[in-house]
Scaffold this motif. Structure first.
Motif, PDB file in Angstrom:
ATOM      1  N   GLU A  78       0.798  -1.225   0.000  1.00  0.00           N
ATOM      2  CA  GLU A  78       0.000   0.000   0.000  1.00  0.00           C
ATOM      3  C   GLU A  78       0.832   1.276   0.000  1.00  0.00           C
ATOM      4  O   GLU A  78       0.410   2.287  -0.540  1.00  0.00           O
ATOM      5  N   PHE A  79       1.999   1.258   0.639  1.00  0.00           N
ATOM      6  CA  PHE A  79       2.829   2.455   0.723  1.00  0.00           C
ATOM      7  C   PHE A  79       4.234   2.168   0.232  1.00  0.00           C
ATOM      8  O   PHE A  79       5.217   2.552   0.857  1.00  0.00           O
ATOM      9  N   TRP A  80       4.357   1.520  -0.916  1.00  0.00           N
ATOM     10  CA  TRP A  80       5.652   1.149  -1.452  1.00  0.00           C
ATOM     11  C   TRP A  80       6.510   2.373  -1.735  1.00  0.00           C
ATOM     12  O   TRP A  80       7.720   2.336  -1.588  1.00  0.00           O
ATOM     13  N   TYR A  81       5.888   3.473  -2.139  1.00  0.00           N
ATOM     14  CA  TYR A  81       6.626   4.670  -2.503  1.00  0.00           C
ATOM     15  C   TYR A  81       7.251   5.357  -1.290  1.00  0.00           C
ATOM     16  O   TYR A  81       8.130   6.197  -1.447  1.00  0.00           O
ATOM     17  N   VAL A  82       6.805   5.025  -0.087  1.00  0.00           N
ATOM     18  CA  VAL A  82       7.440   5.513   1.136  1.00  0.00           C
ATOM     19  C   VAL A  82       8.373   4.430   1.685  1.00  0.00           C
ATOM     20  O   VAL A  82       9.465   4.718   2.167  1.00  0.00           O
ATOM     21  N   GLY A  83       7.934   3.182   1.611  1.00  0.00           N
ATOM     22  CA  GLY A  83       8.680   2.071   2.204  1.00  0.00           C
ATOM     23  C   GLY A  83      10.021   1.811   1.552  1.00  0.00           C
ATOM     24  O   GLY A  83      11.000   1.513   2.238  1.00  0.00           O
ATOM     25  N   ILE A  84      10.083   1.922   0.236  1.00  0.00           N
ATOM     26  CA  ILE A  84      11.337   1.613  -0.468  1.00  0.00           C
ATOM     27  C   ILE A  84      12.467   2.552  -0.040  1.00  0.00           C
ATOM     28  O   ILE A  84      13.559   2.078   0.305  1.00  0.00           O
ATOM     29  N   PRO A  85      12.260   3.865  -0.013  1.00  0.00           N
ATOM     30  CA  PRO A  85      13.371   4.722   0.466  1.00  0.00           C
ATOM     31  C   PRO A  85      13.722   4.481   1.936  1.00  0.00           C
ATOM     32  O   PRO A  85      14.909   4.500   2.299  1.00  0.00           O
ATOM     33  N   VAL A  86      12.715   4.246   2.775  1.00  0.00           N
ATOM     34  CA  VAL A  86      12.989   4.013   4.199  1.00  0.00           C
ATOM     35  C   VAL A  86      13.790   2.731   4.380  1.00  0.00           C
ATOM     36  O   VAL A  86      14.783   2.698   5.115  1.00  0.00           O
ATOM     37  N   VAL A  87      13.382   1.664   3.710  1.00  0.00           N
ATOM     38  CA  VAL A  87      14.107   0.397   3.809  1.00  0.00           C
ATOM     39  C   VAL A  87      15.521   0.541   3.250  1.00  0.00           C
ATOM     40  O   VAL A  87      16.477   0.015   3.822  1.00  0.00           O
ATOM     41  N   GLY A  88      15.669   1.268   2.153  1.00  0.00           N
ATOM     42  CA  GLY A  88      16.998   1.487   1.586  1.00  0.00           C
ATOM     43  C   GLY A  88      17.926   2.228   2.538  1.00  0.00           C
ATOM     44  O   GLY A  88      19.075   1.826   2.736  1.00  0.00           O
ATOM     45  N   VAL A  89      17.399   3.268   3.165  1.00  0.00           N
ATOM     46  CA  VAL A  89      18.228   4.050   4.096  1.00  0.00           C
ATOM     47  C   VAL A  89      18.570   3.233   5.339  1.00  0.00           C
ATOM     48  O   VAL A  89      19.728   3.197   5.776  1.00  0.00           O
ATOM     49  N   THR A  90      17.572   2.552   5.918  1.00  0.00           N
ATOM     50  CA  THR A  90      17.851   1.777   7.127  1.00  0.00           C
ATOM     51  C   THR A  90      18.801   0.618   6.831  1.00  0.00           C
ATOM     52  O   THR A  90      19.687   0.328   7.642  1.00  0.00           O
ATOM     53  N   SER A  91      18.639  -0.029   5.685  1.00  0.00           N
ATOM     54  CA  SER A  91      19.544  -1.130   5.332  1.00  0.00           C
ATOM     55  C   SER A  91      20.968  -0.632   5.149  1.00  0.00           C
ATOM     56  O   SER A  91      21.920  -1.289   5.595  1.00  0.00           O
ATOM     57  N   ALA A  92      21.114   0.516   4.508  1.00  0.00           N
ATOM     58  CA  ALA A  92      22.460   1.083   4.333  1.00  0.00           C
ATOM     59  C   ALA A  92      23.086   1.419   5.693  1.00  0.00           C
ATOM     60  O   ALA A  92      24.278   1.172   5.907  1.00  0.00           O
ATOM     61  N   LEU A  93      22.278   1.948   6.602  1.00  0.00           N
ATOM     62  CA  LEU A  93      22.801   2.273   7.933  1.00  0.00           C
ATOM     63  C   LEU A  93      23.205   1.017   8.698  1.00  0.00           C
ATOM     64  O   LEU A  93      24.236   1.003   9.377  1.00  0.00           O
ATOM     65  N   TRP A  94      22.388  -0.042   8.615  1.00  0.00           N
ATOM     66  CA  TRP A  94      22.731  -1.300   9.287  1.00  0.00           C
ATOM     67  C   TRP A  94      24.048  -1.841   8.741  1.00  0.00           C
ATOM     68  O   TRP A  94      24.941  -2.209   9.501  1.00  0.00           O
ATOM     69  N   LEU A  95      24.151  -1.923   7.413  1.00  0.00           N
ATOM     70  CA  LEU A  95      25.356  -2.489   6.806  1.00  0.00           C
ATOM     71  C   LEU A  95      26.582  -1.636   7.119  1.00  0.00           C
ATOM     72  O   LEU A  95      27.654  -2.174   7.433  1.00  0.00           O
ATOM     73  N   ALA A  96      26.415  -0.322   7.065  1.00  0.00           N
ATOM     74  CA  ALA A  96      27.543   0.559   7.374  1.00  0.00           C
ATOM     75  C   ALA A  96      27.980   0.413   8.832  1.00  0.00           C
ATOM     76  O   ALA A  96      29.183   0.381   9.124  1.00  0.00           O
ATOM     77  N   SER A  97      27.025   0.293   9.734  1.00  0.00           N
ATOM     78  CA  SER A  97      27.409   0.141  11.145  1.00  0.00           C
ATOM     79  C   SER A  97      28.103  -1.200  11.380  1.00  0.00           C
ATOM     80  O   SER A  97      29.096  -1.267  12.120  1.00  0.00           O
ATOM     81  N   PHE A  98      27.622  -2.261  10.740  1.00  0.00           N
ATOM     82  CA  PHE A  98      28.288  -3.562  10.885  1.00  0.00           C
ATOM     83  C   PHE A  98      29.678  -3.544  10.244  1.00  0.00           C
ATOM     84  O   PHE A  98      30.604  -4.169  10.748  1.00  0.00           O
ATOM     85  N   TYR A  99      29.833  -2.816   9.135  1.00  0.00           N
ATOM     86  CA  TYR A  99      31.150  -2.706   8.514  1.00  0.00           C
ATOM     87  C   TYR A  99      32.110  -1.964   9.445  1.00  0.00           C
ATOM     88  O   TYR A  99      33.272  -2.348   9.588  1.00  0.00           O
ATOM     89  N   LEU A 100      31.632  -0.897  10.072  1.00  0.00           N
ATOM     90  CA  LEU A 100      32.486  -0.161  11.005  1.00  0.00           C
ATOM     91  C   LEU A 100      32.889  -1.022  12.192  1.00  0.00           C
ATOM     92  O   LEU A 100      34.029  -0.952  12.662  1.00  0.00           O
ATOM     93  N   ILE A 101      31.962  -1.841  12.680  1.00  0.00           N
ATOM     94  CA  ILE A 101      32.282  -2.751  13.788  1.00  0.00           C
ATOM     95  C   ILE A 101      33.362  -3.741  13.349  1.00  0.00           C
ATOM     96  O   ILE A 101      34.336  -3.980  14.064  1.00  0.00           O
ATOM     97  N   ALA A 102      33.166  -4.321  12.148  1.00  0.00           N
ATOM     98  CA  ALA A 102      34.124  -5.322  11.662  1.00  0.00           C
ATOM     99  C   ALA A 102      35.483  -4.693  11.359  1.00  0.00           C
ATOM    100  O   ALA A 102      36.523  -5.279  11.656  1.00  0.00           O
ATOM    101  N   ALA A 103      35.478  -3.503  10.765  1.00  0.00           N
ATOM    102  CA  ALA A 103      36.738  -2.868  10.381  1.00  0.00           C
ATOM    103  C   ALA A 103      37.513  -2.350  11.589  1.00  0.00           C
ATOM    104  O   ALA A 103      38.734  -2.280  11.555  1.00  0.00           O
ATOM    105  N   SER A 104      36.813  -2.011  12.655  1.00  0.00           N
ATOM    106  CA  SER A 104      37.505  -1.464  13.827  1.00  0.00           C
ATOM    107  C   SER A 104      37.989  -2.542  14.790  1.00  0.00           C
ATOM    108  O   SER A 104      38.667  -2.237  15.764  1.00  0.00           O
ATOM    109  N   GLY A 105      37.647  -3.794  14.542  1.00  0.00           N
ATOM    110  CA  GLY A 105      38.178  -4.877  15.357  1.00  0.00           C
ATOM    111  C   GLY A 105      37.343  -5.263  16.562  1.00  0.00           C
ATOM    112  O   GLY A 105      37.833  -5.934  17.463  1.00  0.00           O
ATOM    113  N   TYR A 106      36.107  -4.862  16.606  1.00  0.00           N
ATOM    114  CA  TYR A 106      35.235  -5.228  17.730  1.00  0.00           C
ATOM    115  C   TYR A 106      34.442  -6.511  17.464  1.00  0.00           C
ATOM    116  O   TYR A 106      33.390  -6.718  18.047  1.00  0.00           O
TER     117      TYR A 106
END
Length: 194
Positions: A78-106
């Motif tokens: 029903e709200f794909w035009y709102v959901g797609i950008p929100v999911v894209g942004v949140t997914s990018a933030l999750w992946l970026a935070s996990f990359y920072l955790i992995a790259a920093s040695g934690y």
């Protein structure tokens, strides 16, 4: 008497005047209230805003009865035009935070916590492996966090839809029968004009 006038976006007009004694005086002029200019438009917006809020309340009541995955699918439909950008942004933030955790040695303290939560030993050993690069570790952690990612995506989409409906920036999709009526009216209106 010379005058210098500048526009200040936060306060309004700021006027500086030079008095005969060559002292500076500062005069603040309040910005005009533009909401009272077109009362017909504002009342129309109030009606559509109340319709949007009513629609959202019924939609939210329906969502409460569904499981997490069913909510995700319904919101995407029903709200794909709102959901797609929100999911894209949140997914990018999750992946970026996990990359920072992995790259920093934690990774090792994180793996210890994952073992406490019952993650299988093969996954834990894979994460601790020296052969794994930070991106591979980030992708594995990204996949492990899927339930939390879905919950955050749904919550973010709900907040975004509420915000946009309140502001009147989006309109809810009408039901199928009303949508067919609208399309038929537009098609019949276009066929009459030469």
């Amino acid at each position: 008497m010379a005058q210098a006038i500048r526009l200040c976006p936060l306060v309004g007009l700021v006027s500086r005047r030079v008095t005969p004694n060559t002292k500076w005086s500062l005069t603040l002029i309040r910005p005009r209230n533009f909401s009272t200019i077109n009362n017909s438009k504002s009342s129309k917006n109030d009606v559509s805003q109340s319709e949007n809020i009513r629609y959202w309340e019924t939609f939210e009541a329906e969502l409460r009865q569904l499981t997490l995955i069913q909510r995700y699918k319904k919101m995407a439909k029903e709200f794909w035009y709102v959901g797609i950008p929100v999911v894209g942004v949140t997914s990018a933030l999750w992946l970026a935070s996990f990359y920072l955790i992995a790259a920093s040695g934690y990774v090792k303290p994180l793996v210890a916590k994952l073992r406490d939560y019952g993650v299988h030993e093969t996954i834990a050993k894979t994460l601790e492996s020296e052969k794994m690069g930070p991106l591979a570790i980030a992708v594995i952690m990204y996949k492990l966090a899927s339930p939390a990612r879905y919950a955050v995506s749904i919550a973010g989409t709900v907040k975004a839809i509420k915000f946009l409906l309140k502001r009147g920036l989006i309109k809810p999709v009408p039901p199928k029968d009303k949508l067919k009526e609208i399309v038929l009216k537009k098609v019949s209106g276009k066929s009459k004009t030469p």
